[in-house]
Write a protein that holds these residues in place. Structure first.
Motif, PDB file in Angstrom:
ATOM      1  N   LYS A 101      34.237  37.988  64.814  1.00  0.00           N
ATOM      2  CA  LYS A 101      33.353  36.802  65.496  1.00  0.00           C
ATOM      3  C   LYS A 101      33.388  35.811  64.613  1.00  0.00           C
ATOM      4  O   LYS A 101      33.086  35.620  63.380  1.00  0.00           O
ATOM      5  N   PRO A 102      33.749  34.317  65.401  1.00  0.00           N
ATOM      6  CA  PRO A 102      33.546  33.220  64.484  1.00  0.00           C
ATOM      7  C   PRO A 102      32.213  32.925  63.991  1.00  0.00           C
ATOM      8  O   PRO A 102      31.181  33.232  64.730  1.00  0.00           O
ATOM      9  N   GLY A 103      32.159  32.394  62.613  1.00  0.00           N
ATOM     10  CA  GLY A 103      30.933  32.057  62.154  1.00  0.00           C
ATOM     11  C   GLY A 103      30.273  33.171  61.235  1.00  0.00           C
ATOM     12  O   GLY A 103      29.202  33.085  60.411  1.00  0.00           O
ATOM     13  N   THR A 104      30.838  34.521  61.562  1.00  0.00           N
ATOM     14  CA  THR A 104      30.042  35.792  60.806  1.00  0.00           C
ATOM     15  C   THR A 104      30.811  35.879  59.451  1.00  0.00           C
ATOM     16  O   THR A 104      32.005  35.298  59.375  1.00  0.00           O
ATOM     17  N   THR A 105      30.256  36.306  58.490  1.00  0.00           N
ATOM     18  CA  THR A 105      30.931  36.269  57.230  1.00  0.00           C
ATOM     19  C   THR A 105      31.019  37.697  56.957  1.00  0.00           C
ATOM     20  O   THR A 105      30.591  38.693  57.251  1.00  0.00           O
ATOM     21  N   TYR A 106      32.348  37.856  56.557  1.00  0.00           N
ATOM     22  CA  TYR A 106      33.184  39.018  56.329  1.00  0.00           C
ATOM     23  C   TYR A 106      33.656  39.084  54.899  1.00  0.00           C
ATOM     24  O   TYR A 106      33.831  38.141  54.280  1.00  0.00           O
ATOM     25  N   GLU A 107      33.771  40.379  54.207  1.00  0.00           N
ATOM     26  CA  GLU A 107      33.938  40.534  52.683  1.00  0.00           C
ATOM     27  C   GLU A 107      35.092  41.569  52.767  1.00  0.00           C
ATOM     28  O   GLU A 107      35.124  42.494  53.228  1.00  0.00           O
ATOM     29  N   LEU A 108      36.293  41.048  52.105  1.00  0.00           N
ATOM     30  CA  LEU A 108      37.282  41.944  51.694  1.00  0.00           C
ATOM     31  C   LEU A 108      37.096  42.461  50.289  1.00  0.00           C
ATOM     32  O   LEU A 108      37.431  41.735  49.377  1.00  0.00           O
ATOM     33  N   VAL A 109      37.530  43.610  50.065  1.00  0.00           N
ATOM     34  CA  VAL A 109      37.389  44.243  48.642  1.00  0.00           C
ATOM     35  C   VAL A 109      38.597  45.052  48.461  1.00  0.00           C
ATOM     36  O   VAL A 109      39.000  46.090  49.175  1.00  0.00           O
ATOM     37  N   VAL A 110      39.826  44.668  48.017  1.00  0.00           N
ATOM     38  CA  VAL A 110      40.785  45.176  47.447  1.00  0.00           C
ATOM     39  C   VAL A 110      40.659  46.318  46.555  1.00  0.00           C
ATOM     40  O   VAL A 110      40.281  45.888  45.472  1.00  0.00           O
ATOM     41  N   LYS A 111      40.920  47.560  46.866  1.00  0.00           N
ATOM     42  CA  LYS A 111      40.705  48.795  45.853  1.00  0.00           C
ATOM     43  C   LYS A 111      42.039  48.913  45.427  1.00  0.00           C
ATOM     44  O   LYS A 111      42.578  50.360  45.359  1.00  0.00           O
ATOM     45  N   GLY A 112      42.582  47.997  44.744  1.00  0.00           N
ATOM     46  CA  GLY A 112      43.951  48.522  43.991  1.00  0.00           C
ATOM     47  C   GLY A 112      44.422  47.248  43.279  1.00  0.00           C
ATOM     48  O   GLY A 112      43.876  46.230  43.470  1.00  0.00           O
ATOM     49  N   GLN A 113      45.539  47.290  42.592  1.00  0.00           N
ATOM     50  CA  GLN A 113      46.120  46.202  41.861  1.00  0.00           C
ATOM     51  C   GLN A 113      47.639  45.827  42.453  1.00  0.00           C
ATOM     52  O   GLN A 113      48.252  46.874  42.701  1.00  0.00           O
ATOM     53  N   GLY A 114      47.945  44.685  42.562  1.00  0.00           N
ATOM     54  CA  GLY A 114      49.377  44.397  42.831  1.00  0.00           C
ATOM     55  C   GLY A 114      50.136  44.782  41.557  1.00  0.00           C
ATOM     56  O   GLY A 114      49.656  44.876  40.515  1.00  0.00           O
ATOM     57  N   THR A 115      51.388  44.753  41.499  1.00  0.00           N
ATOM     58  CA  THR A 115      52.386  44.684  40.543  1.00  0.00           C
ATOM     59  C   THR A 115      53.304  43.461  40.282  1.00  0.00           C
ATOM     60  O   THR A 115      53.654  42.842  41.326  1.00  0.00           O
ATOM     61  N   LEU A 116      53.517  43.166  39.128  1.00  0.00           N
ATOM     62  CA  LEU A 116      54.228  41.950  38.834  1.00  0.00           C
ATOM     63  C   LEU A 116      54.972  42.229  37.534  1.00  0.00           C
ATOM     64  O   LEU A 116      54.614  41.856  36.318  1.00  0.00           O
ATOM     65  N   LYS A 117      56.103  43.014  37.349  1.00  0.00           N
ATOM     66  CA  LYS A 117      56.970  43.616  36.142  1.00  0.00           C
ATOM     67  C   LYS A 117      57.341  42.422  35.572  1.00  0.00           C
ATOM     68  O   LYS A 117      57.674  41.434  35.884  1.00  0.00           O
ATOM     69  N   LYS A 118      57.517  42.622  34.161  1.00  0.00           N
ATOM     70  CA  LYS A 118      58.311  41.901  33.224  1.00  0.00           C
ATOM     71  C   LYS A 118      59.552  41.696  33.670  1.00  0.00           C
ATOM     72  O   LYS A 118      60.240  42.654  33.790  1.00  0.00           O
ATOM     73  N   SER A 119      60.038  40.578  33.273  1.00  0.00           N
ATOM     74  CA  SER A 119      61.595  40.189  33.605  1.00  0.00           C
ATOM     75  C   SER A 119      62.296  39.241  32.719  1.00  0.00           C
ATOM     76  O   SER A 119      62.217  38.051  32.947  1.00  0.00           O
ATOM     77  N   GLY A 120      62.856  39.984  31.685  1.00  0.00           N
ATOM     78  CA  GLY A 120      63.525  39.164  30.751  1.00  0.00           C
ATOM     79  C   GLY A 120      62.816  37.817  30.079  1.00  0.00           C
ATOM     80  O   GLY A 120      61.712  38.076  29.698  1.00  0.00           O
ATOM     81  N   ALA A 121      63.411  36.869  30.200  1.00  0.00           N
ATOM     82  CA  ALA A 121      62.596  35.507  29.501  1.00  0.00           C
ATOM     83  C   ALA A 121      62.141  34.673  30.598  1.00  0.00           C
ATOM     84  O   ALA A 121      61.518  33.572  30.260  1.00  0.00           O
ATOM     85  N   LEU A 122      61.741  35.263  31.938  1.00  0.00           N
ATOM     86  CA  LEU A 122      61.061  34.643  32.947  1.00  0.00           C
ATOM     87  C   LEU A 122      59.558  34.998  33.003  1.00  0.00           C
ATOM     88  O   LEU A 122      59.338  35.940  33.314  1.00  0.00           O
ATOM     89  N   ALA A 123      58.803  34.143  32.157  1.00  0.00           N
ATOM     90  CA  ALA A 123      57.500  34.444  32.059  1.00  0.00           C
ATOM     91  C   ALA A 123      56.461  34.692  33.353  1.00  0.00           C
ATOM     92  O   ALA A 123      56.780  33.915  34.256  1.00  0.00           O
ATOM     93  N   ARG A 124      55.513  35.459  33.156  1.00  0.00           N
ATOM     94  CA  ARG A 124      54.533  35.606  34.034  1.00  0.00           C
ATOM     95  C   ARG A 124      53.446  34.728  33.801  1.00  0.00           C
ATOM     96  O   ARG A 124      53.084  34.264  32.615  1.00  0.00           O
ATOM     97  N   ILE A 125      52.994  33.841  34.909  1.00  0.00           N
ATOM     98  CA  ILE A 125      51.945  32.715  34.785  1.00  0.00           C
ATOM     99  C   ILE A 125      50.655  33.194  35.388  1.00  0.00           C
ATOM    100  O   ILE A 125      50.762  33.471  36.537  1.00  0.00           O
ATOM    101  N   LYS A 126      49.502  33.009  34.861  1.00  0.00           N
ATOM    102  CA  LYS A 126      48.111  33.476  35.526  1.00  0.00           C
ATOM    103  C   LYS A 126      47.505  32.188  35.795  1.00  0.00           C
ATOM    104  O   LYS A 126      47.307  31.113  34.774  1.00  0.00           O
ATOM    105  N   THR A 127      47.297  31.844  36.892  1.00  0.00           N
ATOM    106  CA  THR A 127      46.811  30.452  37.309  1.00  0.00           C
ATOM    107  C   THR A 127      45.216  30.712  37.729  1.00  0.00           C
ATOM    108  O   THR A 127      44.940  31.433  38.417  1.00  0.00           O
ATOM    109  N   LYS A 128      44.442  29.727  37.052  1.00  0.00           N
ATOM    110  CA  LYS A 128      43.013  29.789  37.609  1.00  0.00           C
ATOM    111  C   LYS A 128      42.880  28.356  38.274  1.00  0.00           C
ATOM    112  O   LYS A 128      43.470  27.399  38.144  1.00  0.00           O
ATOM    113  N   ALA A 129      41.787  28.384  39.331  1.00  0.00           N
ATOM    114  CA  ALA A 129      41.492  27.309  39.923  1.00  0.00           C
ATOM    115  C   ALA A 129      40.075  26.897  39.976  1.00  0.00           C
ATOM    116  O   ALA A 129      39.097  27.751  39.758  1.00  0.00           O
ATOM    117  N   LYS A 130      39.885  25.855  40.144  1.00  0.00           N
ATOM    118  CA  LYS A 130      38.223  25.193  40.425  1.00  0.00           C
ATOM    119  C   LYS A 130      38.222  24.363  41.463  1.00  0.00           C
ATOM    120  O   LYS A 130      38.971  23.075  41.551  1.00  0.00           O
TER     121      LYS A 130
END
Length: 273
Positions: free
Chosen positions: A131-160
């Motif tokens: 319904k347009p205008g209604t508040t919905y909440e999505l709770v993800v009950k697990g974690q994604g995966t992003l495995k290590k890969s040689g010299a290509l570093a993983r980057i965590k990004t925060k936003a404001k």
């Protein structure tokens, strides 16, 4: 009795499911403003348009609260949407396997559980009866995966964004820089104007003498896609002093490459009016 009535109404109006054939009703070809609450602040994250089946499709969706709003002139009786979304986990990592998602509605100060539903292996799920205008909440009950890969570093990004507190917005890996002038290239889509800071995964290999390049597809302040070359101003904060470091122009699709991003530094991206 009042609470029972609310729950009964929600069971009629909101039917989350995983289905590629789901459709909405009475909201075809309509602009939808997608608002989210991240970092304890509501802001407009995306502007999208429904298709002929009153359905919208959105990528790069973080867990959290959402509202799907439309202009009053587009509101009609017996109207609801189908929303097909690709979710990330709470850290912003992409989902790589079928993952359970708890879905809630917020109605009259009540947080009402709608059920637990499962994405496909790429994080896609469809909510039908939104319904347009209604508040919905999505709770993800697990974690994604992003495995290590040689010299290509993983980057965590925060936003404001729009006065929010800092929140995790993405977690991705650099791709190789063919020029070898940087540690690699971080490609990110659907980037709102705002403040960003980046952190290298501590266990990854990273040459601290080199920066990385950020290839970002920007949106406008209202979450709209950029459809013509647009000027963006880039600020940094050395010694906590706001300093303009570049003024660049996107391509016709909003893409811009910032060639020298330092992990740990804070940057602000602003669309020039």
């Amino acid at each position: 009795m009042k609470k029972a009535l609310i729950i009964s109404m929600c069971s009629i109006l909101f039917v989350p499911l995983f289905s590629w054939s789901a459709s909405g009703h009475n909201a075809a070809n309509t602009s939808i403003d997608v608002y989210t609450n991240q970092g304890n602040q509501w802001f407009m994250a995306r502007r999208v348009k429904t298709d002929s089946k009153s359905t919208v499709k959105i990528k790069d969706v973080l867990p959290g609260k959402y509202q799907f709003r439309m202009d009053s002139k587009d509101q009609k009786p017996d109207q609801f949407l189908a929303v097909t979304i690709r979710l990330k986990d709470t850290a912003g990592k992409p989902l790589r396997d079928k993952t359970d998602v708890g879905v809630f509605m917020h109605v009259a100060d009540h947080r009402i559980f709608g059920g637990t539903f499962r994405t496909d292996r790429r994080g896609w799920i469809t909510l039908s009866g939104v319904k347009p205008g209604t508040t919905y909440e999505l709770v993800v009950k697990g974690q994604g995966t992003l495995k290590k890969s040689g010299a290509l570093a993983r980057i965590k990004t925060k936003a404001k964004i729009s006065g929010s507190a800092w929140f995790d917005s993405s977690y991705d890996r650099l791709t190789a820089d063919v020029t070898r002038k940087t540690n690699g290239v971080l490609e990110v889509k659907n980037v709102l104007p705002g403040k960003y800071k980046f952190k290298v995964k501590s266990s990854d290999v990273y040459d601290t003498t080199k920066p990385f390049a950020l290839n970002a597809q920007l949106l406008t302040d209202k979450g709209k896609k950029i459809k013509k070359p647009t000027t963006v101003i880039i600020y940094a904060y050395p010694n906590k002093v706001k300093t303009q470091v570049a003024e660049m122009t996107t391509d016709a699709h909003g893409w811009v490459t910032i060639p020298a991003v330092q992990p740990g530094a804070t940057y602000r991206l602003k669309i020039k009016k």
